[in-house]
Design a protein around this motif. Structure first.
Motif, PDB file in Angstrom:
ATOM      1  N   LEU A 369       0.812  -1.339   0.052  1.00 17.06           N
ATOM      2  CA  LEU A 369       0.044   0.188  -0.167  1.00 17.06           C
ATOM      3  C   LEU A 369       0.770   1.164   0.055  1.00 17.06           C
ATOM      4  O   LEU A 369       0.610   2.330  -0.807  1.00 17.06           O
ATOM      5  N   LEU A 370       1.998   1.358   0.826  1.00 11.13           N
ATOM      6  CA  LEU A 370       2.927   2.544   0.719  1.00 11.13           C
ATOM      7  C   LEU A 370       3.698   2.462  -0.459  1.00 11.13           C
ATOM      8  O   LEU A 370       3.690   3.738  -0.999  1.00 11.13           O
ATOM      9  N   LEU A 371       4.095   1.653  -1.136  1.00 12.81           N
ATOM     10  CA  LEU A 371       4.637   1.726  -2.571  1.00 12.81           C
ATOM     11  C   LEU A 371       3.404   2.239  -3.432  1.00 12.81           C
ATOM     12  O   LEU A 371       3.881   3.010  -4.353  1.00 12.81           O
ATOM     13  N   GLY A 372       2.206   1.802  -3.259  1.00 15.10           N
ATOM     14  CA  GLY A 372       1.162   2.205  -4.248  1.00 15.10           C
ATOM     15  C   GLY A 372       1.062   3.865  -4.057  1.00 15.10           C
ATOM     16  O   GLY A 372       0.583   4.322  -5.074  1.00 15.10           O
ATOM     17  N   LEU A 373       0.959   4.140  -2.923  1.00 15.37           N
ATOM     18  CA  LEU A 373       0.860   5.714  -2.853  1.00 15.37           C
ATOM     19  C   LEU A 373       1.960   6.558  -3.429  1.00 15.37           C
ATOM     20  O   LEU A 373       1.847   7.397  -3.547  1.00 15.37           O
ATOM     21  N   ILE A 374       3.318   5.971  -3.527  1.00 12.73           N
ATOM     22  CA  ILE A 374       4.371   6.607  -3.937  1.00 12.73           C
ATOM     23  C   ILE A 374       4.343   6.749  -5.400  1.00 12.73           C
ATOM     24  O   ILE A 374       4.324   7.704  -6.096  1.00 12.73           O
ATOM     25  N   THR A 375       3.735   5.491  -5.855  1.00  8.68           N
ATOM     26  CA  THR A 375       3.287   5.662  -7.461  1.00  8.68           C
ATOM     27  C   THR A 375       2.110   6.302  -7.808  1.00  8.68           C
ATOM     28  O   THR A 375       1.915   7.232  -8.763  1.00  8.68           O
TER      29      THR A 375
END
Length: 577
Positions: A369-375
């Motif tokens: 979810l955190l990686l998705g927030l960065i993208t």
């Protein structure tokens, strides 16, 4: 007795004969090329002996370019068929709309590699011992990069159709089949052609990923210009990469001149307005086809099939529009449909959650979810900057006929050119300058997604009725008021279509933009795209499922909370009806 000879058409007949010969030879040459290229797709092939690279001999480039072009057009035909069926069902069938549109959001959010990881094994098993299975997997991957944008555009044209066309269809008692071909398709032809052209460019963008496949710890390569660039990039041979770029430019320009330019000029006949355009787009190829008698003869032959098809479709309940059901029967059908769909969704969700828990563990969810927030931050940055840059340019091109005539071919070529062919050059520059891919990834993503905004704004601006333009000119509206009262409301529906597809395209582009390689050096950005690409290459099904699910969650959430509200606003306040 003095004999007289007819003079009607005497000066035209030789030109028509030359046009007939040219069209016949062109069609024969195209058919021969299709048969020649398609023959190579059915060669013997097994996964154990499949090559992971292709030859980088420059003499192979014409053949590779032809194979890639054939895949692109096959995928385009499949995309048009899918668009007609899916968009019409979502716009005309009340019960299915609430399911099909969210499903389309999810399908758009699933990256190309996500589809490949699931379908490539099935396609190979479907055609054992033949390369045709891998060809089908590659075509399906290209299809998934083309279909969604076209479907969104055609669906929007259906739901925002002028009310007088709908009333005329009902008064004339057109069957659904007749209404589709005589009303729905003509009214949506201009946005369909423009978005088809943009989707075709999106297919070029993912050509490398669909021809140089790395799935489940196995690498496959199909003869094609995308695989050629991937192999040359892995070898660090910039000269051959530039050579492939040159061939690609020639091919894109050729497709634009021979296919898209005639199609955009032909689609102008379906423009709905009271006044004629000051300068209609022209195409030499279209003029040649119009002089020839061959298209007319083919139209007469195919036209005779319309009545039998209309009678045959009456058997399936498509003879009348609209279909009539009693209220009780309609409520019962709604309940059954809702229960079945909800049951399938619940079952699939439970199975997916259990599978993720058994493979990656639930602790991985927070990290993804955190990686998705960065993208997500990269996607928002791209859309905002793309809006500020391309909306004024798109309006300027679309509303000026002379500028449009000169700029549209250039824009079409730029948008159709696969920007990831430039990735090796940009990667080399990033390595040389030491710039992080965390920032450079935004540039790489924008190369594949920004054109959706520009193309839709151009289509929206060029579709503004000329009587409204003339009224604004006669009223001498100030520039700010001209933008606020005429231009922005008129292009708003088209911009929303471009925005939602640009955002979806940016999410998909993150798969190839957040992890890039050149000459043995691999740059990786922190983000969800790199996570999915790494999981797909290693064959980790749990991480693939989790990454795709999180990407779908972000895309669908953004569409539901933001883009769909703008869609409804466009339908309610800014449709020309």
């Amino acid at each position: 007795m003095l004999r007289t000879f007819p003079t009607r058409g005497a000066l035209v007949r030789p030109r028509r004969t030359i046009a007939d010969v040219a069209v016949f030879l062109g069609a024969a040459a195209a058919l021969w090329l299709i048969v020649r290229l398609a023959h190579g797709a059915a060669t013997a092939w097994t996964p154990a002996t499949a090559p992971s690279t292709v030859s980088t001999d420059p003499a192979e480039l014409p053949y590779y370019a032809g194979r890639s072009l054939l895949r692109m057009f096959v995928a385009l035909v499949l995309s048009v068929g899918f668009t007609f069926v899916y968009a019409t069902a979502a716009a005309r069938l009340r019960r299915t709309e609430k399911i099909l549109l969210p499903a389309l959001d999810i399908l758009q959010s699933v990256p190309v590699l996500g589809f490949l990881s699931v379908t490539i094994t099935g396609f190979i098993a479907l055609f054992p011992g033949s390369q045709l299975g891998l060809e089908c997997a590659s075509i399906f991957a290209i299809f998934t990069s083309q279909a969604w944008n076209m479907t969104f555009a055609f669906h929007h044209s259906l739901v925002s159709q002028p009310r007088d066309l709908d009333e005329a269809s009902r008064l004339l008692r057109l069957s659904r089949w007749q209404r589709f071909w005589r009303v729905d398709v003509p009214s949506g032809m201009i946005p369909l052609v423009w978005n088809g052209m943009m989707s075709f460019g999106g297919g070029w963008f993912f050509l490398t990923a669909s021809e140089a496949l790395s799935v489940n710890n196995q690498k496959f390569a199909l003869p094609g210009i995308g695989a050629y660039v991937a192999t040359a990039s892995a070898q660090g041979d910039l000269g051959k990469v530039l050579m492939a770029v040159g061939v690609m430019v020639v091919m894109v320009v050729g497709v634009n001149v021979l296919f898209w330019r005639p199609l955009t000029a032909w689609s102008e006949r379906f423009r709905i307005e009271n006044s004629e355009a000051a300068e209609a787009p022209r195409s030499l190829v279209l003029d040649l086809l119009r002089r020839s008698r061959i298209p007319t003869l083919l139209g007469r032959v195919l036209g005779k099939l319309v009545f039998p098809l209309d009678r045959a479709l009456a058997i399936f309940g498509l003879a009348e529009y609209p279909l009539r059901f009693s209220p009780a029967r309609r409520r019962a059908a709604d309940i059954v449909f809702s229960v079945v769909v909800f049951g399938l969704i619940l079952y699939g969700t439970v199975r997916a959650v259990l599978f993720v828990g058994e493979t990656t563990g639930y602790g991985e969810i927070g990290h993804v979810l955190l990686l998705g927030l960065i993208t997500f931050a990269r996607v928002v940055t791209l859309v905002v900057v793309g809006t500020l840059v391309w909306v004024p340019i798109g309006v300027w091109i679309g509303m000026n006929p002379r500028v449009s005539r000169l700029a549209q071919p250039v824009v079409q070529v730029l948008a159709s050119f696969p920007a990831n062919f430039l990735f090796p050059l940009i990667t080399a520059a990033l390595v040389a300058t030491g710039i992080s891919l965390d920032w450079g990834g935004i540039l790489l993503m924008s190369l594949g997604a920004q054109w959706y905004i520009l193309f839709n704004v151009i289509a929206g601006a060029s579709a503004i009725p000329h009587d409204l333009r003339e009224a604004a000119a006669n009223l001498r509206l100030p520039r700010a008021l001209w933008w606020r009262r005429l231009v922005l409301p008129a292009i708003f529906p088209s911009y929303v279509t471009g925005g939602i597809t640009a955002a979806g395209g940016a999410w998909n582009a993150s798969i190839v933009a957040e992890i890039v390689s050149y000459n043995g050096v691999t740059l990786t950005a922190t983000g969800l795209g790199a996570y999915i690409a790494d999981a797909t290459g290693s064959g980790d099904a749990g991480r693939i499922l989790l990454g795709v699910a999180v990407m779908s969650l972000y895309v669908v959430g953004l569409n539901r909370l933001f883009w769909r509200r703008l869609y409804r606003l466009a339908e309610r306040r800014f449709s020309l009806s």
